[in-house]
Design a protein around this motif. Structure first.
Motif, PDB file in Angstrom:
ATOM      1  N   UNK A  50      34.006 -80.776  43.174  1.00 57.10           N
ATOM      2  CA  UNK A  50      34.355 -81.643  42.049  1.00 57.10           C
ATOM      3  C   UNK A  50      33.359 -81.491  40.904  1.00 57.10           C
ATOM      4  N   UNK A  51      32.145 -81.028  41.220  1.00 53.72           N
ATOM      5  CA  UNK A  51      31.149 -80.760  40.184  1.00 53.72           C
ATOM      6  C   UNK A  51      31.220 -79.315  39.711  1.00 53.72           C
ATOM      7  N   UNK A  52      32.211 -78.582  40.195  1.00 55.68           N
ATOM      8  CA  UNK A  52      32.342 -77.142  40.010  1.00 55.68           C
ATOM      9  C   UNK A  52      32.616 -76.723  38.595  1.00 55.68           C
ATOM     10  N   UNK A  53      32.951 -75.422  38.432  1.00 57.39           N
ATOM     11  CA  UNK A  53      33.346 -74.506  39.500  1.00 57.39           C
ATOM     12  C   UNK A  53      32.174 -74.151  40.421  1.00 57.39           C
ATOM     13  N   UNK A  54      32.472 -74.067  41.714  1.00 53.13           N
ATOM     14  CA  UNK A  54      31.464 -73.896  42.746  1.00 53.13           C
ATOM     15  C   UNK A  54      31.319 -72.426  43.105  1.00 53.13           C
ATOM     16  N   UNK A  55      30.113 -71.902  42.943  1.00 55.91           N
ATOM     17  CA  UNK A  55      29.815 -70.540  43.392  1.00 55.91           C
ATOM     18  C   UNK A  55      29.527 -70.587  44.883  1.00 55.91           C
TER      19      UNK A  55
END
Length: 296
Positions: A19-24
């Motif tokens: 949700x805090x992404x975009x997630x690497x």
């Protein structure tokens, strides 16, 4: 109002991360690499079935067992506070087998798994010759997975390999069916262009999507920021570190064979002190002394 995400379950922490992404999402091929990823600032890690198979000396065609997968997941999860997403291949059987698969990965400390709709023997998602089960069979596996999880936040991700087999429209239709069956996220494998990634995301507004950036495959190399702008929440690099490490090992062994000494490789090595620092070696020694009342 802020809160400590480490107080959450692994699945809840993975959801918070995307949700805090975009997630690497980097693939980690052993627990120490997971510790390294955490130290470098990643928010989650991934255990690849391809890396696990290759590291065991066999191809990624479904030869390893559920037990081998979950043992690796447990060791990795114990080495880091980061949430761990795991490749669970086809679920190691049919719907009832999938129930056990979910429970074992959850007990191992994983944050979630992805299941794929290939038939056995499965193949790497970017190779030709794949076949897929019917959408109904896969939807049943997803329903079984959702029913089996004990933590409501444990992530069930559905991967579809149908694009390379039946085309884009079938892959999209399957993704919708899998979401209806209860999947938390969708992993569309082997998209072949930026346009296909964009079209897929636009057709599933609001869905949690993962883009796979494996090397030497069918998909173009796009960066995390670009995928985030398209609407993807997770961008996976499943074998990047593994491939680089294997090439480094090959170069080192070749040089050792030719020169008879490792001195040429010393500048490229992690030092003893760097390794001990990553392991937390001094902390182990300090605790050991404390347990003996400081008398050692």
């Amino acid at each position: 109002m802020s809160f400590d995400t480490n107080s959450l379950s692994p699945g809840a922490r993975l959801r918070a991360a995307w949700m805090s992404g975009p997630l690497t999402l980097p693939g980690v091929f052993n627990p120490l690499v997971a510790k390294m990823a955490e130290r470098l600032g990643f928010s989650a890690v991934y255990l690849s079935g391809g890396a696990l198979s290759a590291g065991s000396g066999v191809p990624d065609i479904g030869l390893l067992t559920l037990t081998e997968f979950t043992q690796a997941a447990q060791l990795t999860a114990q080495a880091t506070t980061l949430p761990l997403l795991c490749d669970a291949d086809t679920g190691f059987g049919e719907s009832l087998n999938v129930e056990r698969t979910v429970r074992m990965f959850e007990a191992a400390g994983a944050a979630g798994i992805h299941l794929e709709d290939q038939e056995m023997p499965k193949r790497c998602g970017h190779l030709s010759g794949k076949s897929v089960v019917s959408a109904e069979v896969m939807a049943a596996k997803i329903r079984a997975a959702v029913a089996a999880k004990r933590d409501k936040d444990f992530v069930i991700m559905a991967r579809t390999d149908a694009k390379a087999v039946n085309g884009f429209d079938d892959a999209l239709d399957r993704a919708k069916r899998y979401l209806d069956a209860g999947a938390d996220a969708i992993f569309p494998e082997a998209m072949e262009s930026r346009d296909e990634f964009e079209r897929f995301a636009k057709a599933l507004p609001g869905a949690v999507l993962l883009a796979n950036m494996t090397e030497f495959g069918k998909s173009p190399y796009l960066d995390v920021k670009t995928f985030g702008e398209m609407g993807y929440r997770l961008v996976l690099f499943p074998l990047t570190a593994f491939r680089v490490a294997m090439k480094a090992a090959e170069d080192t062994l070749r040089d050792l064979m030719q020169s008879g000494t490792q001195t040429g490789s010393l500048p490229k090595m992690q030092t003893r002190s760097e390794l001990y620092d990553l392991l937390g070696y001094t902390g182990y020694e300090a605790r050991d002394r404390a347990y003996f009342g400081g008398r050692q």
